[in-house]
Design an enzyme around this catalytic site. Structure first.
Site, PDB file in Angstrom:
ATOM      1  N   GLU A 127       0.846  -1.292   0.052  1.00 11.50           N
ATOM      2  CA  GLU A 127       0.078  -0.013  -0.091  1.00 11.50           C
ATOM      3  C   GLU A 127       0.939   1.069  -0.013  1.00 11.50           C
ATOM      4  O   GLU A 127       2.012   1.259   0.827  1.00 11.50           O
ATOM      5  CB  GLU A 127      -1.047   0.078   1.188  1.00 11.50           C
ATOM      6  CG  GLU A 127      -1.921   1.043   1.218  1.00 11.50           C
ATOM      7  CD  GLU A 127      -2.885   1.177   2.323  1.00 11.50           C
ATOM      8  OE1 GLU A 127      -3.686   2.171   2.428  1.00 11.50           O
ATOM      9  OE2 GLU A 127      -2.905   0.210   3.224  1.00 11.50           O
ATOM     10  N   GLY A 267       3.370   2.417  10.496  1.00 14.75           N
ATOM     11  CA  GLY A 267       3.031   1.570  11.658  1.00 14.75           C
ATOM     12  C   GLY A 267       2.819   0.164  11.611  1.00 14.75           C
ATOM     13  O   GLY A 267       3.359  -0.555  12.390  1.00 14.75           O
ATOM     14  N   MET A 269       0.655  -2.683   8.657  1.00 14.01           N
ATOM     15  CA  MET A 269      -0.374  -2.875   7.439  1.00 14.01           C
ATOM     16  C   MET A 269      -1.324  -3.982   7.797  1.00 14.01           C
ATOM     17  O   MET A 269      -0.906  -5.185   8.028  1.00 14.01           O
ATOM     18  CB  MET A 269       0.819  -3.265   6.060  1.00 14.01           C
ATOM     19  CG  MET A 269       0.147  -3.307   4.952  1.00 14.01           C
ATOM     20  SD  MET A 269      -1.013  -1.829   4.367  1.00 14.01           S
ATOM     21  CE  MET A 269      -2.444  -2.862   3.209  1.00 14.01           C
ATOM     22  N   GLU A 270      -2.506  -3.566   7.132  1.00 13.53           N
ATOM     23  CA  GLU A 270      -3.569  -4.677   7.142  1.00 13.53           C
ATOM     24  C   GLU A 270      -3.840  -5.850   6.474  1.00 13.53           C
ATOM     25  O   GLU A 270      -4.916  -6.431   6.124  1.00 13.53           O
ATOM     26  CB  GLU A 270      -4.986  -3.827   7.344  1.00 13.53           C
ATOM     27  CG  GLU A 270      -5.541  -3.382   6.123  1.00 13.53           C
ATOM     28  CD  GLU A 270      -5.047  -1.971   5.801  1.00 13.53           C
ATOM     29  OE1 GLU A 270      -5.543  -1.435   4.864  1.00 13.53           O
ATOM     30  OE2 GLU A 270      -4.049  -1.429   6.251  1.00 13.53           O
ATOM     31  N   HIS A 303      -6.364  -1.959  15.235  1.00 14.54           N
ATOM     32  CA  HIS A 303      -6.789  -1.094  14.052  1.00 14.54           C
ATOM     33  C   HIS A 303      -6.765  -1.927  12.946  1.00 14.54           C
ATOM     34  O   HIS A 303      -7.495  -1.921  11.987  1.00 14.54           O
ATOM     35  CB  HIS A 303      -5.892   0.235  14.021  1.00 14.54           C
ATOM     36  CG  HIS A 303      -5.724   1.037  12.948  1.00 14.54           C
ATOM     37  ND1 HIS A 303      -6.629   2.007  12.750  1.00 14.54           N
ATOM     38  CD2 HIS A 303      -5.359   0.721  11.423  1.00 14.54           C
ATOM     39  CE1 HIS A 303      -6.476   2.947  11.486  1.00 14.54           C
ATOM     40  NE2 HIS A 303      -6.000   1.698  10.552  1.00 14.54           N
ATOM     41  N   GLU A 304      -5.284  -2.634  12.962  1.00 18.34           N
ATOM     42  CA  GLU A 304      -5.294  -3.646  11.715  1.00 18.34           C
ATOM     43  C   GLU A 304      -6.242  -4.753  11.548  1.00 18.34           C
ATOM     44  O   GLU A 304      -6.574  -5.161  10.478  1.00 18.34           O
ATOM     45  CB  GLU A 304      -3.729  -4.072  11.544  1.00 18.34           C
ATOM     46  CG  GLU A 304      -2.686  -2.694  11.833  1.00 18.34           C
ATOM     47  CD  GLU A 304      -2.797  -1.899  10.461  1.00 18.34           C
ATOM     48  OE1 GLU A 304      -3.345  -2.088   9.591  1.00 18.34           O
ATOM     49  OE2 GLU A 304      -2.471  -0.665  11.045  1.00 18.34           O
ATOM     50  N   HIS A 307      -9.566  -3.532  10.330  1.00 15.21           N
ATOM     51  CA  HIS A 307      -9.405  -3.336   8.727  1.00 15.21           C
ATOM     52  C   HIS A 307     -10.180  -4.650   7.860  1.00 15.21           C
ATOM     53  O   HIS A 307     -10.353  -4.652   6.862  1.00 15.21           O
ATOM     54  CB  HIS A 307      -8.122  -3.112   8.212  1.00 15.21           C
ATOM     55  CG  HIS A 307      -7.830  -1.826   8.281  1.00 15.21           C
ATOM     56  ND1 HIS A 307      -8.629  -0.613   7.665  1.00 15.21           N
ATOM     57  CD2 HIS A 307      -6.694  -0.896   8.514  1.00 15.21           C
ATOM     58  CE1 HIS A 307      -8.384   0.224   7.749  1.00 15.21           C
ATOM     59  NE2 HIS A 307      -7.194   0.361   8.197  1.00 15.21           N
ATOM     60  N   GLU A 326      -9.849   4.299   6.380  1.00 20.72           N
ATOM     61  CA  GLU A 326      -8.961   4.612   7.379  1.00 20.72           C
ATOM     62  C   GLU A 326      -9.841   5.532   8.554  1.00 20.72           C
ATOM     63  O   GLU A 326      -9.715   5.217   9.625  1.00 20.72           O
ATOM     64  CB  GLU A 326      -7.783   5.344   7.003  1.00 20.72           C
ATOM     65  CG  GLU A 326      -6.862   4.592   6.158  1.00 20.72           C
ATOM     66  CD  GLU A 326      -6.157   3.451   6.830  1.00 20.72           C
ATOM     67  OE1 GLU A 326      -6.104   3.344   8.201  1.00 20.72           O
ATOM     68  OE2 GLU A 326      -5.693   2.615   6.022  1.00 20.72           O
TER      69      GLU A 326
END
Length: 883
Positions: A127, A267, A269-270, A303-304, A307, A326
């Site tokens: 990404e 930080g 990546m999902e 957070h990841e 996603h 996001e």
């Protein structure tokens, strides 16, 4: 490098892809000098395409093309041509299989995009457009495909081979090689592809979903870091359960892997089922990690994981829609973190980030809407506007609709668009359809840039028992948007009386007699000028406005000082109490600046000191809130409020006030410190974190008194957790204690084999407020532990100095500006993405005094004159200099 003046991409030019890829089969032969990639793409013409062109254009960058074949027939060179980063095949059938073989050089890939090798491990970051550095492909988020992946590598050097989805086969081959095969049944765009190969160890656990399926959970790290993974694993399981309970979202595969990588631009990546993380967002244990580090791990892991649905199962149609995934996911992880800890403290922390970083972005040359209209380099739009302001936009929808309609809207959104690449409009439409609430005007939050400003006047008519709020909204011009239409702003309010909050009855609306709490209300501010009249108000109230920070706006209100003191001391809304303390602190700083200009000593008002003492002595209030309310507005926030910015005057005034508070409240500060000290075993619990935050806030003030230095030394030498030890080291480094050199040396010797701790060691020195810091930073760049190729090291030393040490970065000789320009020019060649992200401090040059502006602008012009400037850096510099 790319052309120094690359073209601009516009949202208005979006067209659906001419071709689709139903299935992607990738085979990787990982080698020590190069890697060969074979892709087999099952493709067909898109029935929704607007053109009937028989040519096919694929994206590719830095690739060595070995062969091309369609349906098994090798294409001669005359049937295709390379045009920059495009591969054009002149004629293709309606449906076909395209086989492409490429050679790439991960060992030479310093950009850390695509497939790269670092610290002995192969890793990907695709990404936003990294996949085109792996093979030729339709590298755009609206092309979604099922992926099958084969990885072949040396078994001794790379015993762990991972990709997306479920592992379907492993095999030992000849010549010391081995092979693994992966299948991801859920269509995804290429930016979610991931591959990892290396010598890694793992911890394992499992999670049983709400439907009773068992999911295997693994976290892969270097063997030396196995003892730092438990917190991340527990955070993952907490996030999986929370997403089921709050959103009804269940994980959809048999396997979920996390890999920690030390060399990583972001930080985390999902990537579907194979989340790749920066080590700083996975590794945590009390001896090496601060409370903030533990909280960061918890928030980023969540957070990841979130996603998986808000980003993977439903993804964005194009990169202009980045906030679709996001913003929504940041809102989700913020709510999760609030539920895991203190909701008020979490809210204040998020607002602080918005007011310093995001409001500054809105006021600068890179200002853009939550959904940008254009960009040159998409990597420059992974911004606080897209993420944090985007999350505030989702939060406002939640506020306007209420929890149950919002949940119904999210359910409809996932059901309606599962497996699709969609737009911000699709998200808002699902919310409208599920709730029946018209969000037409609200959509302006996605298309208009800038921070709205609310000016509020409150008037009380004692005879009529009527209180009127007059609200005016405006929004400053931003690049490309001179005029702004009124926003739909949810303004949450309460009216405070002597004994607490008063009942609210808005004129023209029936009184709410069924709701248990009718003392709080959300006002719909939709016009440039509006009045809200409250009836049956039995006493002159103090208006508590923007409760919970109900909208990302700047608010001004005709408060009297006594009003702010009442809110600070007694409001039930934690955000408003904190905000009142900030407004009072701001008033003290303005007074100190005026005294300073007149050559007089700054004095702290007694009523403000009394309020601070009351906070320190209130054992019923959350200690973390006390710590936050005792903090004066930061220099970064003050720079957003005072124009032109005189960095040194602001720093001196703030320091004088901190010293005044410390001197006047030394006994309450000492008492709070002692009360919060504890010998209990460390836990990253909300209760313990709160006590440590107040203790260390008290210590930072006490360093201005004769008591502080010895307290800091004792804490540094006896503490058993990194939070307290790091806070003590920071206090020592920012003092004139002779012990400073010994403390820094001892800290380094204790932790020299822990890269993340050494990053803290770099950072605390880079952020030192004392003279001579730039010289020390330059010296540290030659330290054996510093590595300019590692983004974490660059952020810890260069980023911390330039972005968080204003008084030294803005040295009067301009040396700080030249230092940053030198680093950007160096990194432009090695890692353009990190280079462009360092430019923020220089891009704000217009905010400062004329002589400072000239020096900062000169360094920007020097960067712009560099040959072979990357598009990442070019975009930021050119927009910063644009008149």
């Amino acid at each position: 490098m790319r052309d120094a003046q690359p073209s601009t991409i516009y949202l208005k030019d979006y067209r659906v892809p001419d071709y689709l890829i139903d299935k992607t089969s990738l085979s990787f032969h990982l080698g020590e000098r190069s890697t060969e990639v074979t892709s087999r793409l099952t493709m067909r013409r898109n029935p929704a395409a607007e053109t009937a062109s028989q040519s096919l254009e694929l994206h590719g960058a830095e690739l060595e093309l070995l062969s091309l074949a369609i349906n098994g027939d090798v294409l001669p060179e005359g049937d295709w041509e390379q045009q920059g980063e495009l591969l054009c095949i002149h004629r293709v059938p309606e449906a076909f299989e395209l086989e492409c073989k490429t050679r790439i050089y991960p060992q030479k890939n310093t950009s850390l995009e695509g497939l790269y090798k670092s610290s002995g491990m192969f890793c990907t970051q695709c990404e936003a457009e990294g996949f085109r550095k792996i093979t030729y492909y339709l590298d755009r988020p609206d092309v979604m495909s099922v992926f099958d992946v084969e990885i072949i590598a040396d078994a001794d050097a790379y015993p762990v081979l991972l990709s997306n989805g479920n592992c379907t086969a492993t095999e030992t081959l000849d010549n010391g090689l081995h092979r693994s095969v992966w299948h991801d049944p859920f269509p995804k765009p290429a930016y979610l592809f991931a591959l990892v190969a290396g010598k890694l160890s793992r911890i394992s656990d499992s999670f049983t979903t709400m439907s009773g399926r068992d999911v295997a959970l693994h976290i892969y790290v270097e063997e030396k870091d196995l003892d730092k993974c438990d917190h991340a694993m527990q955070s993952l399981k907490n996030a999986m359960r929370w997403d089921e309970e709050v959103y009804g979202r269940e994980y959809d595969l048999e396997l979920f892997n996390i890999v920690a990588v030390d060399d990583f631009n972001m930080g985390a990546m999902e990537n579907k089922s194979l989340n790749i993380f920066n080590t700083s967002c996975v590794l945590a244990k009390p001896e090496t990690t601060t409370d903030a580090g533990f909280q960061r791990v918890e928030g980023v892991v969540a957070h990841e994981y979130f996603h998986n649905w808000s980003g993977n199962r439903v993804t964005c149609r194009d990169w202009f829609q980045l906030s679709l995934k996001e913003g929504f996911t940041v809102f989700r992880d913020a709510e999760f973190s609030a539920d895991m800890g203190s909701p008020t403290v979490k809210r204040v922390e998020d607002v602080t980030l918005l007011r310093t970083a995001q409001f500054a972005e809105d006021a600068g040359p890179m200002a853009h809407p939550v959904r940008p209209d254009s960009f040159i380099e998409i990597s420059n739009f992974y911004t606080v506007t897209v993420y944090e302001k985007g999350a505030e936009v989702v939060r406002m929808i939640h506020t306007l609709l209420g929890p149950e309609p919002f949940r119904a809207g999210s359910d409809l959104y996932f059901a309606r668009h599962d497996g699709q690449a969609v737009t911000c409009e699709d998200f808002v439409k699902a919310m409208e359809d599920a709730s029946g609430v018209d969000l037409s005007q609200f959509r302006l939050w996605y298309s208009q840039a800038g921070t709205p400003q609310l000016s509020v006047q409150g008037d009380y008519d004692a005879q009529a028992q009527r209180y009127t709020l007059s609200v005016t909204q405006s929004c400053p011009a931003t690049p490309g948007q001179a005029e702004k239409a009124p926003f739909h702003i949810p303004l949450k309010v309460a009216l405070l009386g002597e004994a607490g909050q008063l009942p609210l009855q808005l004129k023209g609306q029936p009184q709410d007699t069924e709701t248990a709490d009718n003392t709080e209300m959300v006002l719909d501010v939709t016009e440039a000028k509006q009045q809200f009249v409250f009836e049956n108000v039995i006493e002159s109230p103090v208006a508590s406005l923007l409760r919970g920070f109900s909208a990302p706006v700047k608010l001004s209100m005709n408060y009297q000082r006594a009003d702010l003191l009442r809110i600070m001391q007694s409001d039930s809304d934690g955000f408003c109490r904190w905000d009142a303390s900030q407004q009072l602190g701001l008033a003290e700083i303005r007074n100190a600046l005026a005294a300073q200009a007149a050559g007089e000593a700054a004095e702290v008002a007694q009523d403000y000191l009394d309020a601070c003492q009351q906070l320190l002595e209130d054992t019923q209030l959350d200690p973390a809130m006390v710590a936050l309310m005792l903090q004066l507005p930061s220099e970064a926030y003050l720079a957003e409020l005072i124009s032109p910015v005189n960095v040194h005057a602001i720093h001196q005034a703030r320091e004088a006030l901190r010293k005044g508070i410390a001197t006047a409240l030394v006994e309450p500060l000492q008492a709070a410190y002692r009360r919060c000290a504890s010998d209990e075993a460390y836990r990253p619990s909300a209760e313990q974190i709160a006590r440590r935050s107040l203790k260390n806030a008290a210590l930072s003030y006490l360093m201005y008194t004769s008591h502080g230095p010895e307290m800091a030394r004792e804490q540094f030498e006896t503490s058993r957790n990194m939070t307290d030890r790091s806070a003590a080291l920071n206090a020592i480094v920012n003092s004139d204690m002779p012990y400073k050199s010994d403390a820094l040396q001892r800290f380094y010797q204790d932790w020299q084999h822990e890269p993340l701790v050494i990053n803290q060691w770099f950072q605390v020195q880079a952020m030192c407020r004392l003279p001579g810091t730039l010289e020390r930073v330059v010296e540290l760049m030659s330290h054996p532990a510093y590595d300019a190729a590692n983004p974490n090291k660059v952020r810890a030393l260069v980023g911390a100095f330039c972005g968080q040490n204003a008084v030294n970065f803005h040295s009067e000789d301009g040396a700080g500006y030249a230092f940053l320009a030198d680093r950007v020019i160096e990194l432009n060649r090695r890692n353009p993405q990190i280079a462009s992200r360092l430019l923020g401090p220089l891009s704000k040059w217009r905010k400062y005094t004329p002589e400072v502006q000239q020096r900062m602008r000169g360094q920007l012009e020097r960067i712009l004159a560099e040959p072979e400037l990357s598009s990442d850096v070019y975009e930021v510099v050119s927009k910063s200099l644009k008149d």
